[in-house]
Design an enzyme around this catalytic site. Sequence first.
Site, PDB file in Angstrom:
ATOM      1  N   HIS A 161      48.567  27.417 -15.550  1.00 28.70           N
ATOM      2  CA  HIS A 161      49.670  26.465 -15.326  1.00 28.70           C
ATOM      3  C   HIS A 161      49.992  26.275 -13.832  1.00 28.70           C
ATOM      4  O   HIS A 161      50.839  25.443 -13.496  1.00 28.70           O
ATOM      5  CB  HIS A 161      50.942  26.929 -16.039  1.00 28.70           C
ATOM      6  N   ASP A 195      43.453  28.551 -24.265  1.00 25.83           N
ATOM      7  CA  ASP A 195      44.842  29.000 -24.389  1.00 25.83           C
ATOM      8  C   ASP A 195      45.592  28.017 -25.301  1.00 25.83           C
ATOM      9  O   ASP A 195      45.243  26.827 -25.357  1.00 25.83           O
ATOM     10  CB  ASP A 195      45.487  29.030 -22.994  1.00 25.83           C
ATOM     11  N   HIS A 197      48.367  26.750 -24.816  1.00 23.18           N
ATOM     12  CA  HIS A 197      49.030  25.730 -23.996  1.00 23.18           C
ATOM     13  C   HIS A 197      48.017  24.943 -23.168  1.00 23.18           C
ATOM     14  O   HIS A 197      47.005  25.507 -22.733  1.00 23.18           O
ATOM     15  CB  HIS A 197      50.026  26.390 -23.042  1.00 23.18           C
ATOM     16  N   ASP A 284      46.982  33.235 -27.254  1.00 19.05           N
ATOM     17  CA  ASP A 284      48.255  32.847 -27.881  1.00 19.05           C
ATOM     18  C   ASP A 284      48.084  31.795 -28.981  1.00 19.05           C
ATOM     19  O   ASP A 284      49.067  31.378 -29.594  1.00 19.05           O
ATOM     20  CB  ASP A 284      49.304  32.406 -26.843  1.00 19.05           C
TER      21      ASP A 284
HETATM   22  N1  Q9C Z   1      61.244  30.908 -24.182  1.00 17.28           N
HETATM   23  C1  Q9C Z   1      50.760  30.928 -20.767  1.00 17.28           C
HETATM   24  O1  Q9C Z   1      50.468  31.119 -21.930  1.00 17.28           O
HETATM   25  N2  Q9C Z   1      57.595  28.850 -21.955  1.00 17.28           N
HETATM   26  N3  Q9C Z   1      51.945  30.435 -20.417  1.00 17.28           N
HETATM   27  C2  Q9C Z   1      57.989  29.980 -22.735  1.00 17.28           C
HETATM   28  C3  Q9C Z   1      59.800  30.924 -24.092  1.00 17.28           C
HETATM   29  C4  Q9C Z   1      56.468  29.039 -21.103  1.00 17.28           C
HETATM   30  C5  Q9C Z   1      52.919  30.087 -21.417  1.00 17.28           C
HETATM   31  C6  Q9C Z   1      59.349  29.753 -23.255  1.00 17.28           C
HETATM   32  C7  Q9C Z   1      55.193  29.271 -21.825  1.00 17.28           C
HETATM   33  C8  Q9C Z   1      54.109  29.490 -20.812  1.00 17.28           C
HETATM   34  C9  Q9C Z   1      49.829  31.309 -19.677  1.00 17.28           C
HETATM   35 ZN    ZN Z   2      49.501  29.977 -23.233  1.00 16.95          ZN
END
Ligand code: Q9C
Ligand code: ZN
Length: 342
Positions: A161, A195, A197, A284
């Site tokens: 990200h 991933d 995301h 994830d």
């Molecule tokens: N309250 C990666 O998997 N938002 N990043 C989370 C939880 C961010 C994930 C909110 C998610 C980022 C590398």
């Molecule tokens: Zn992720």
Amino acid sequence: MNIVYTNRHHGHATDNFVVNGQPIEYRETPARAEAILAAVQAARLGPIISPTDHGLAPLLAVHDADYVAYLQTAYAQNAAYFGEARPVLAGRDDVTFDHAPHRPEDFIGLRDYYTYDYEDPILEGTWDAAYWSAQCALTAAALVRKGEPAVYALCRPPGHHAMPDQYGGFCYLNNIAIAARSLQADGPVAILDIDYHHGNGTQAIFYADPAALFCSLHADPDIAYPFFWGRADERGDGPGMGLNYNVPLPLRTDDATYLAALDKALRAITDFAPRYLSVSLGLDAAEGDLIGKFRITTDGFREIGRRVAALKLPTVIVQEGGYRVETLGENAVAFLWAFVGS
Ligand code: Q9C
Ligand code: ZN
């Protein structure tokens, strides 16, 4: 296969903190990397090696120098500003994804300028952790350039990200982009991001690059982080037009749906005929993940690994997300096993 790892991420750890009056449970924890390390050791996947220091130059091939200097000094600047050491958090309590047009001088302005998120802290050990995470990816890339068929960088914090001059989504330096840039010295590179995301930082970095194909399978950004990137009509720009391939998938995506989408991405990679492959290995997408909402099983990760390994490309695998600590290790091993002995 070689596994590149260092415990220098340990200083990037926080008790839960409060944003906007709400407690934030920071799920990007040291225990994640420790769980994967324990599992790859128990499975005898291969030797654990420490990263070599490749210095700042390869980081500056991806990130702006003023941003890197900010990451190095933000914790101390913040402590000087407030007269006490504490986590650096954006002052905004909402997300502004558009980069501001002007870089301010004052630290309080910079704090918001260099992030598009508001839940990611810069802690005392964040720079050191991010620096060595990037060095793990660079070390894996160097070994693959020397002829290793596949090397796994057990990176923490994750990277996909991170933008050229903004952090977000638990990511400060874009490890896979830094590794891929170094691989490009020998020829074109394909990046496969699995991933949960969308890898918005990696996409942005290579968007107009004709020597990089970026393929990402991820949760539809209409309903999932990072929300503002990752749609199928983002296809690249200029000389990189056609070399950005996004596959948004619905919530609750299972193994069969995922594998069908993966096959299309793998075909695009084959057609691109890269010199190297690099994989953003997020875990994830696993069923039961605390953040992701797909249903990929351990058998699913094993089959994903098999199909990616079947490309028979020299491959750098870089750890990204994955938040269900109990199953991270077995899913990592399931994916990685296909590369052992290759
Ligand atoms: N309250 C990666 O998997 N938002 N990043 C989370 C939880 C961010 C994930 C909110 C998610 C980022 C590398
Ligand atoms: Zn992720």
